[in-house]
Design a protein around this motif. Structure first.
Motif, PDB file in Angstrom:
ATOM      1  N   VAL A  49       0.868  -1.177   0.000  1.00 45.01           N
ATOM      2  CA  VAL A  49       0.000   0.000   0.000  1.00 45.01           C
ATOM      3  C   VAL A  49       0.907   1.230   0.000  1.00 45.01           C
ATOM      4  N   ILE A  50       0.982   1.881  -1.156  1.00 43.55           N
ATOM      5  CA  ILE A  50       1.839   3.050  -1.324  1.00 43.55           C
ATOM      6  C   ILE A  50       1.172   4.284  -0.721  1.00 43.55           C
ATOM      7  N   ILE A  51      -0.099   4.478  -1.043  1.00 46.93           N
ATOM      8  CA  ILE A  51      -0.891   5.579  -0.479  1.00 46.93           C
ATOM      9  C   ILE A  51      -2.178   4.975   0.038  1.00 46.93           C
ATOM     10  N   GLY A  52      -2.349   5.043   1.338  1.00 49.01           N
ATOM     11  CA  GLY A  52      -3.562   4.562   1.976  1.00 49.01           C
ATOM     12  C   GLY A  52      -4.377   5.737   2.468  1.00 49.01           C
ATOM     13  N   PRO A  53      -5.238   5.502   3.441  1.00 44.70           N
ATOM     14  CA  PRO A  53      -6.080   6.573   3.948  1.00 44.70           C
ATOM     15  C   PRO A  53      -5.250   7.700   4.568  1.00 44.70           C
ATOM     16  N   ARG A  54      -5.472   8.911   4.093  1.00 44.73           N
ATOM     17  CA  ARG A  54      -4.864  10.105   4.680  1.00 44.73           C
ATOM     18  C   ARG A  54      -5.569  11.332   4.136  1.00 44.73           C
ATOM     19  N   VAL A  55      -5.447  12.411   4.867  1.00 39.89           N
ATOM     20  CA  VAL A  55      -6.069  13.671   4.467  1.00 39.89           C
ATOM     21  C   VAL A  55      -5.437  14.149   3.162  1.00 39.89           C
ATOM     22  N   GLY A  56      -6.278  14.547   2.208  1.00 40.44           N
ATOM     23  CA  GLY A  56      -5.799  15.091   0.940  1.00 40.44           C
ATOM     24  C   GLY A  56      -5.506  14.063  -0.133  1.00 40.44           C
ATOM     25  N   GLU A  57      -5.686  12.798   0.165  1.00 40.52           N
ATOM     26  CA  GLU A  57      -5.433  11.730  -0.813  1.00 40.52           C
ATOM     27  C   GLU A  57      -6.690  10.874  -0.918  1.00 40.52           C
ATOM     28  N   ASP A  58      -7.488  11.103  -1.960  1.00 43.02           N
ATOM     29  CA  ASP A  58      -8.749  10.367  -2.096  1.00 43.02           C
ATOM     30  C   ASP A  58      -8.570   8.924  -2.536  1.00 43.02           C
ATOM     31  N   ALA A  59      -7.735   8.694  -3.538  1.00 47.89           N
ATOM     32  CA  ALA A  59      -7.596   7.349  -4.102  1.00 47.89           C
ATOM     33  C   ALA A  59      -6.385   6.644  -3.511  1.00 47.89           C
ATOM     34  N   ALA A  60      -6.575   5.390  -3.159  1.00 49.96           N
ATOM     35  CA  ALA A  60      -5.472   4.566  -2.675  1.00 49.96           C
ATOM     36  C   ALA A  60      -4.621   4.123  -3.861  1.00 49.96           C
ATOM     37  N   ILE A  61      -3.340   3.936  -3.594  1.00 52.73           N
ATOM     38  CA  ILE A  61      -2.415   3.387  -4.588  1.00 52.73           C
ATOM     39  C   ILE A  61      -1.775   2.144  -3.978  1.00 52.73           C
ATOM     40  N   VAL A  62      -1.878   1.027  -4.699  1.00 51.05           N
ATOM     41  CA  VAL A  62      -1.350  -0.246  -4.235  1.00 51.05           C
ATOM     42  C   VAL A  62      -0.410  -0.796  -5.315  1.00 51.05           C
ATOM     43  N   ALA A  75     -26.256   5.930  -4.050  1.00 56.90           N
ATOM     44  CA  ALA A  75     -25.376   5.141  -4.915  1.00 56.90           C
ATOM     45  C   ALA A  75     -23.966   5.263  -4.371  1.00 56.90           C
ATOM     46  N   SER A  76     -23.305   4.151  -4.188  1.00 57.46           N
ATOM     47  CA  SER A  76     -21.915   4.153  -3.752  1.00 57.46           C
ATOM     48  C   SER A  76     -21.104   3.357  -4.764  1.00 57.46           C
ATOM     49  N   THR A  77     -20.066   3.987  -5.289  1.00 57.11           N
ATOM     50  CA  THR A  77     -19.312   3.373  -6.385  1.00 57.11           C
ATOM     51  C   THR A  77     -17.836   3.309  -6.050  1.00 57.11           C
ATOM     52  N   THR A  78     -17.213   2.234  -6.469  1.00 55.20           N
ATOM     53  CA  THR A  78     -15.762   2.075  -6.387  1.00 55.20           C
ATOM     54  C   THR A  78     -15.222   2.027  -7.806  1.00 55.20           C
ATOM     55  N   ALA A  79     -14.162   2.798  -8.045  1.00 55.10           N
ATOM     56  CA  ALA A  79     -13.469   2.781  -9.334  1.00 55.10           C
ATOM     57  C   ALA A  79     -12.081   2.203  -9.130  1.00 55.10           C
ATOM     58  N   ILE A  80     -11.614   1.466 -10.135  1.00 57.55           N
ATOM     59  CA  ILE A  80     -10.306   0.819 -10.083  1.00 57.55           C
ATOM     60  C   ILE A  80      -9.610   1.034 -11.423  1.00 57.55           C
ATOM     61  N   GLY A  81      -8.335   1.322 -11.360  1.00 58.61           N
ATOM     62  CA  GLY A  81      -7.532   1.428 -12.565  1.00 58.61           C
ATOM     63  C   GLY A  81      -6.131   0.923 -12.279  1.00 58.61           C
ATOM     64  N   ILE A  82      -5.395   0.595 -13.319  1.00 63.48           N
ATOM     65  CA  ILE A  82      -4.029   0.109 -13.147  1.00 63.48           C
ATOM     66  C   ILE A  82      -3.129   0.823 -14.151  1.00 63.48           C
ATOM     67  N   GLY A  83      -1.935   1.207 -13.701  1.00 60.77           N
ATOM     68  CA  GLY A  83      -1.028   1.925 -14.575  1.00 60.77           C
ATOM     69  C   GLY A  83       0.427   1.700 -14.211  1.00 60.77           C
ATOM     70  N   ASN A  84       1.307   2.241 -15.033  1.00 60.11           N
ATOM     71  CA  ASN A  84       2.750   2.121 -14.817  1.00 60.11           C
ATOM     72  C   ASN A  84       3.290   3.180 -13.866  1.00 60.11           C
ATOM     73  N   HIS A  85       2.571   4.284 -13.721  1.00 64.39           N
ATOM     74  CA  HIS A  85       2.975   5.405 -12.883  1.00 64.39           C
ATOM     75  C   HIS A  85       1.733   5.956 -12.202  1.00 64.39           C
ATOM     76  N   TYR A  86       1.934   6.795 -11.193  1.00 63.40           N
ATOM     77  CA  TYR A  86       0.817   7.472 -10.541  1.00 63.40           C
ATOM     78  C   TYR A  86       1.250   8.874 -10.135  1.00 63.40           C
ATOM     79  N   VAL A  87       0.264   9.705  -9.886  1.00 64.72           N
ATOM     80  CA  VAL A  87       0.491  11.080  -9.427  1.00 64.72           C
ATOM     81  C   VAL A  87      -0.123  11.197  -8.041  1.00 64.72           C
ATOM     82  N   THR A  88       0.593  11.841  -7.112  1.00 66.04           N
ATOM     83  CA  THR A  88       0.022  12.078  -5.793  1.00 66.04           C
ATOM     84  C   THR A  88      -0.836  13.320  -5.833  1.00 66.04           C
ATOM     85  N   THR A  89      -1.903  13.321  -5.050  1.00 68.90           N
ATOM     86  CA  THR A  89      -2.770  14.498  -4.968  1.00 68.90           C
ATOM     87  C   THR A  89      -2.037  15.618  -4.246  1.00 68.90           C
ATOM     88  N   SER A  90      -1.366  15.284  -3.151  1.00 66.54           N
ATOM     89  CA  SER A  90      -0.679  16.301  -2.364  1.00 66.54           C
ATOM     90  C   SER A  90       0.528  16.886  -3.106  1.00 66.54           C
TER      91      SER A  90
END
Length: 142
Positions: free
Chosen positions: A16-29, A121-136
């Motif tokens: 878990v690279i980015i889990g629950p924290r203020v300012g980061e909506d999407a988790a990165i695993v 309505a509650s929805t979960t979105a999932i995507g996979i990529g080679n890189h990611y951008v942090t919100t913060s």
């Protein structure tokens, strides 16, 4: 949140690279040499266009990570007065949003829920990529 939610997260997982924290909506695993972005949100106030919003709001929180939203899980909690036509309207909007994004609904749950006066309505979105951008650190690709 810091005292109650962030102190009750179960077992630490090094993937878990980015889990629950203020300012980061999407988790990165980390999954092998790729990054899985996952985000969930409820839509509680909308009536019109709730299906379209349910997909696009979570898709946006994946897309800002620099990862294409690909798979979606949708939970619909319905008041008893929503019939087949109402469900059809919601799902037609869901399908329109998914088609526009090139995404797939891969699961979810639908139920009539006592005590509701509107659809949730509650929805979960999932995507996979080679890189990611942090919100913060917006704009910094990792």
């Amino acid at each position: 949140m810091r005292r109650v939610i962030f102190t009750n997260l179960g077992v630490k997982d090094d993937d878990v690279i980015i889990g629950p924290r203020v300012g980061e909506d999407a988790a990165i695993v980390r999954v092998g040499d790729k990054y899985l972005a996952v985000h969930t949100d409820p839509i509680t106030g909308a009536v019109e266009g709730i299906g379209w919003l349910a997909i696009n709001i979570v898709a946006n929180d994946i897309a800002v990570r620099g990862i294409k939203p690909r798979w979606f899980l949708l939970t619909l909690l319905l008041p008893r007065d929503v019939g087949e036509d109402g469900i059809r309207t919601i799902m037609t909007d869901v399908n329109k949003a998914l088609t526009e994004l090139g995404g797939s609904l891969i699961g979810g749950h639908t139920e009539y829920t006592p005590g509701l006066d509107r659809v949730i309505a509650s929805t979960t979105a999932i995507g996979i990529g080679n890189h990611y951008v942090t919100t913060s650190g917006a704009g910094q690709a990792i």
